[in-house]
Design a protein around this motif. Structure first.
Motif, PDB file in Angstrom:
ATOM      1  N   PRO A 123      34.380 -89.000 -60.226  1.00 28.13           N
ATOM      2  CA  PRO A 123      34.862 -90.231 -60.954  1.00 28.13           C
ATOM      3  C   PRO A 123      33.880 -90.665 -62.178  1.00 28.13           C
ATOM      4  O   PRO A 123      32.687 -90.156 -62.359  1.00 28.13           O
ATOM      5  CB  PRO A 123      34.921 -91.386 -60.097  1.00 28.13           C
ATOM      6  N   THR A 124      34.314 -91.412 -63.074  1.00 32.92           N
ATOM      7  CA  THR A 124      33.790 -91.984 -64.192  1.00 32.92           C
ATOM      8  C   THR A 124      33.014 -93.161 -63.723  1.00 32.92           C
ATOM      9  O   THR A 124      33.013 -93.632 -62.495  1.00 32.92           O
ATOM     10  CB  THR A 124      34.629 -92.372 -65.439  1.00 32.92           C
ATOM     11  N   SER A 125      32.516 -94.055 -64.847  1.00 33.41           N
ATOM     12  CA  SER A 125      31.594 -95.126 -64.135  1.00 33.41           C
ATOM     13  C   SER A 125      30.446 -94.754 -63.127  1.00 33.41           C
ATOM     14  O   SER A 125      30.192 -95.452 -62.123  1.00 33.41           O
ATOM     15  CB  SER A 125      32.634 -96.262 -63.490  1.00 33.41           C
ATOM     16  N   PRO A 160      26.911 -98.506 -66.656  1.00 28.07           N
ATOM     17  CA  PRO A 160      27.393 -97.167 -66.304  1.00 28.07           C
ATOM     18  C   PRO A 160      26.480 -96.599 -67.453  1.00 28.07           C
ATOM     19  O   PRO A 160      25.945 -96.806 -68.362  1.00 28.07           O
ATOM     20  CB  PRO A 160      28.921 -96.964 -66.932  1.00 28.07           C
ATOM     21  N   LEU A 161      26.404 -95.076 -66.926  1.00 26.48           N
ATOM     22  CA  LEU A 161      25.755 -94.118 -67.973  1.00 26.48           C
ATOM     23  C   LEU A 161      26.672 -93.321 -68.826  1.00 26.48           C
ATOM     24  O   LEU A 161      27.969 -93.344 -68.557  1.00 26.48           O
ATOM     25  CB  LEU A 161      24.957 -93.028 -67.042  1.00 26.48           C
ATOM     26  N   ALA A 162      26.178 -93.103 -69.736  1.00 25.62           N
ATOM     27  CA  ALA A 162      27.281 -92.117 -70.819  1.00 25.62           C
ATOM     28  C   ALA A 162      27.693 -90.784 -70.036  1.00 25.62           C
ATOM     29  O   ALA A 162      26.588 -90.103 -69.543  1.00 25.62           O
ATOM     30  CB  ALA A 162      26.518 -91.866 -72.132  1.00 25.62           C
ATOM     31  N   ALA A 163      28.850 -90.504 -70.168  1.00 30.40           N
ATOM     32  CA  ALA A 163      29.147 -89.155 -69.642  1.00 30.40           C
ATOM     33  C   ALA A 163      28.442 -88.050 -69.997  1.00 30.40           C
ATOM     34  O   ALA A 163      28.077 -86.919 -69.422  1.00 30.40           O
ATOM     35  CB  ALA A 163      30.605 -88.968 -69.687  1.00 30.40           C
ATOM     36  N   SER A 164      28.079 -87.950 -71.217  1.00 30.63           N
ATOM     37  CA  SER A 164      27.301 -86.998 -72.067  1.00 30.63           C
ATOM     38  C   SER A 164      25.974 -86.748 -71.403  1.00 30.63           C
ATOM     39  O   SER A 164      25.452 -85.685 -71.169  1.00 30.63           O
ATOM     40  CB  SER A 164      27.245 -87.122 -73.437  1.00 30.63           C
ATOM     41  N   GLU A 165      25.336 -87.880 -71.014  1.00 31.48           N
ATOM     42  CA  GLU A 165      24.146 -87.765 -70.407  1.00 31.48           C
ATOM     43  C   GLU A 165      24.123 -87.258 -68.884  1.00 31.48           C
ATOM     44  O   GLU A 165      22.978 -86.623 -68.391  1.00 31.48           O
ATOM     45  CB  GLU A 165      23.239 -89.108 -70.232  1.00 31.48           C
ATOM     46  N   VAL A 166      25.232 -87.766 -68.014  1.00 30.87           N
ATOM     47  CA  VAL A 166      25.351 -87.077 -66.895  1.00 30.87           C
ATOM     48  C   VAL A 166      25.556 -85.676 -67.081  1.00 30.87           C
ATOM     49  O   VAL A 166      25.014 -84.854 -66.218  1.00 30.87           O
ATOM     50  CB  VAL A 166      26.553 -87.832 -66.295  1.00 30.87           C
ATOM     51  N   SER A 167      26.439 -85.164 -67.962  1.00 34.60           N
ATOM     52  CA  SER A 167      26.508 -83.803 -68.144  1.00 34.60           C
ATOM     53  C   SER A 167      25.231 -83.056 -68.085  1.00 34.60           C
ATOM     54  O   SER A 167      24.998 -81.742 -67.694  1.00 34.60           O
ATOM     55  CB  SER A 167      27.716 -83.496 -69.053  1.00 34.60           C
ATOM     56  N   THR A 220      28.630 -93.755 -58.081  1.00 38.69           N
ATOM     57  CA  THR A 220      29.274 -94.875 -58.370  1.00 38.69           C
ATOM     58  C   THR A 220      28.824 -96.078 -57.742  1.00 38.69           C
ATOM     59  O   THR A 220      27.847 -96.197 -56.920  1.00 38.69           O
ATOM     60  CB  THR A 220      30.882 -94.807 -58.112  1.00 38.69           C
ATOM     61  N   HIS A 221      29.367 -97.186 -57.808  1.00 34.71           N
ATOM     62  CA  HIS A 221      28.800 -98.300 -57.264  1.00 34.71           C
ATOM     63  C   HIS A 221      28.797 -98.483 -55.833  1.00 34.71           C
ATOM     64  O   HIS A 221      28.044 -98.874 -55.189  1.00 34.71           O
ATOM     65  CB  HIS A 221      29.472 -99.832 -57.847  1.00 34.71           C
ATOM     66  N   GLU A 222      29.741 -97.615 -55.351  1.00 37.69           N
ATOM     67  CA  GLU A 222      29.902 -97.497 -53.662  1.00 37.69           C
ATOM     68  C   GLU A 222      29.924 -96.237 -53.225  1.00 37.69           C
ATOM     69  O   GLU A 222      29.860 -96.053 -51.914  1.00 37.69           O
ATOM     70  CB  GLU A 222      31.209 -98.115 -53.289  1.00 37.69           C
ATOM     71  N   THR A 223      29.762 -94.938 -53.908  1.00 37.86           N
ATOM     72  CA  THR A 223      29.901 -93.928 -53.024  1.00 37.86           C
ATOM     73  C   THR A 223      28.809 -92.809 -54.075  1.00 37.86           C
ATOM     74  O   THR A 223      28.712 -92.909 -55.152  1.00 37.86           O
ATOM     75  CB  THR A 223      31.384 -93.266 -53.654  1.00 37.86           C
ATOM     76  N   VAL A 224      28.393 -92.029 -53.316  1.00 37.53           N
ATOM     77  CA  VAL A 224      27.458 -90.882 -53.674  1.00 37.53           C
ATOM     78  C   VAL A 224      28.343 -89.489 -53.624  1.00 37.53           C
ATOM     79  O   VAL A 224      29.136 -89.226 -52.676  1.00 37.53           O
ATOM     80  CB  VAL A 224      26.255 -90.634 -52.822  1.00 37.53           C
TER      81      VAL A 224
END
Length: 284
Positions: A155-157, A97-104, A121-125
């Motif tokens: 979601p996370t992950s 996973p990416l860090a939540a701070s990077e995604v933000s 996520t692994h299955e959904t955009v």
């Protein structure tokens, strides 16, 4: 068996125990079908005890149906190596996973350049509802796209974050992201084939089809010299360099062909590239 690397250096490779096949442009023909000779070759390889997997940029939700077309049940390398997915248990075995701070932070840069943000996520955009017009550009990863009023509630992950828009905006966002020392993930920019849209993408550090295959090979007690890979695009280059055997489809760009140890004659229009590669290795 020694093979010649570029520059004439000899490298020792072993008989393949695993074959990893790219999906789009390699296994799937341009009409979305699989050539009968490829189906037969894959079945014959599996009968000989060879592990056959898929190594693709697709998410697990769009990789699994392809695996089922061939009755593959070994772990799949999805999302360009960010996910190892088990088609038997219908769940990820390993996820980067990416860090939540990077995604933000990524979302902030995309907003500044008016790029449509998406997180995977692994299955959904997940995409912003306001950017629904750009959802068709994401379907190559998966048709499983969820519209959100607020992407911060996704979601996370998260394994990938991207921005979609015109080339100049994607390039500007890439420059800003690379200048931010807080961004630990890998940043890339590339066109969406067949469109005028571009993508700027953030993925986990060092994540590639090669690292995904290396994790899978480790689980199965194999080394890179026992792995053969078949692909057609730039995201296949890392696994070409890592694997003992590498084959590029006839439709691949010239520099992708040169990076493989053998260029095939079969193309994504004709199909048959998998069968051609397996025959070359003496597997079928």
């Amino acid at each position: 068996m020694p093979i010649a690397e570029p520059g004439g250096i000899l490298r020792r490779v072993l008989q393949p125990r695993m074959v990893a096949i790219d999906v789009d442009g390699t296994l799937l023909r341009t009409d979305g079908t699989i050539a009968i000779e490829d189906r037969q070759a894959i079945a014959a390889a599996r009968e000989r005890g060879i592990t056959v997997t898929l190594a693709t940029g697709r998410l697990s939700s769009s990789t699994l149906p392809v695996a089922r077309m061939l009755d593959l049940d070994d772990p799949l390398v999805c999302a360009d190596g960010a996910v190892l997915y088990c088609p038997r248990r219908l769940m990820p075995l390993d996820l980067q996973p990416l860090a939540a701070s990077e995604v933000s932070a990524m979302r902030a840069y995309l907003a500044r350049q008016s790029l449509a943000p998406f997180v995977f996520t692994h299955e959904t955009v997940f995409g912003a509802a306001a950017d629904g017009g750009r959802f068709p550009f994401i379907a190559g990863w998966t048709p499983n796209i969820v519209a959100c009023e607020d992407l911060s509630t996704a979601p996370t992950s998260v394994i990938t974050a991207i921005g979609v828009g015109l080339e100049h905006a994607a390039m500007a966002a890439e420059t800003e992201l690379r200048a931010d020392s807080r961004m630990a993930g890998d940043i890339s920019v590339f066109p969406i084939r067949g469109t005028d849209h571009w993508v700027v993408r953030l993925t986990p550090t060092g994540c590639s089809k090669a690292t995904g295959l290396a994790r899978l090979a480790g689980r199965l007690g194999m080394v890179s010299a026992e792995v053969a890979v078949i692909g057609d695009w730039y995201n296949d280059l890392a696994m070409f360099a890592w694997a003992g055997w590498s084959f590029a489809m006839g439709n691949a760009p010239g520099d992708v062909k040169r990076a493989a140890r053998r260029a095939l004659t079969a193309t994504s229009s004709t199909g048959g590239g998998v069968a051609e590669a397996l025959a070359h290795m003496g597997v079928v």
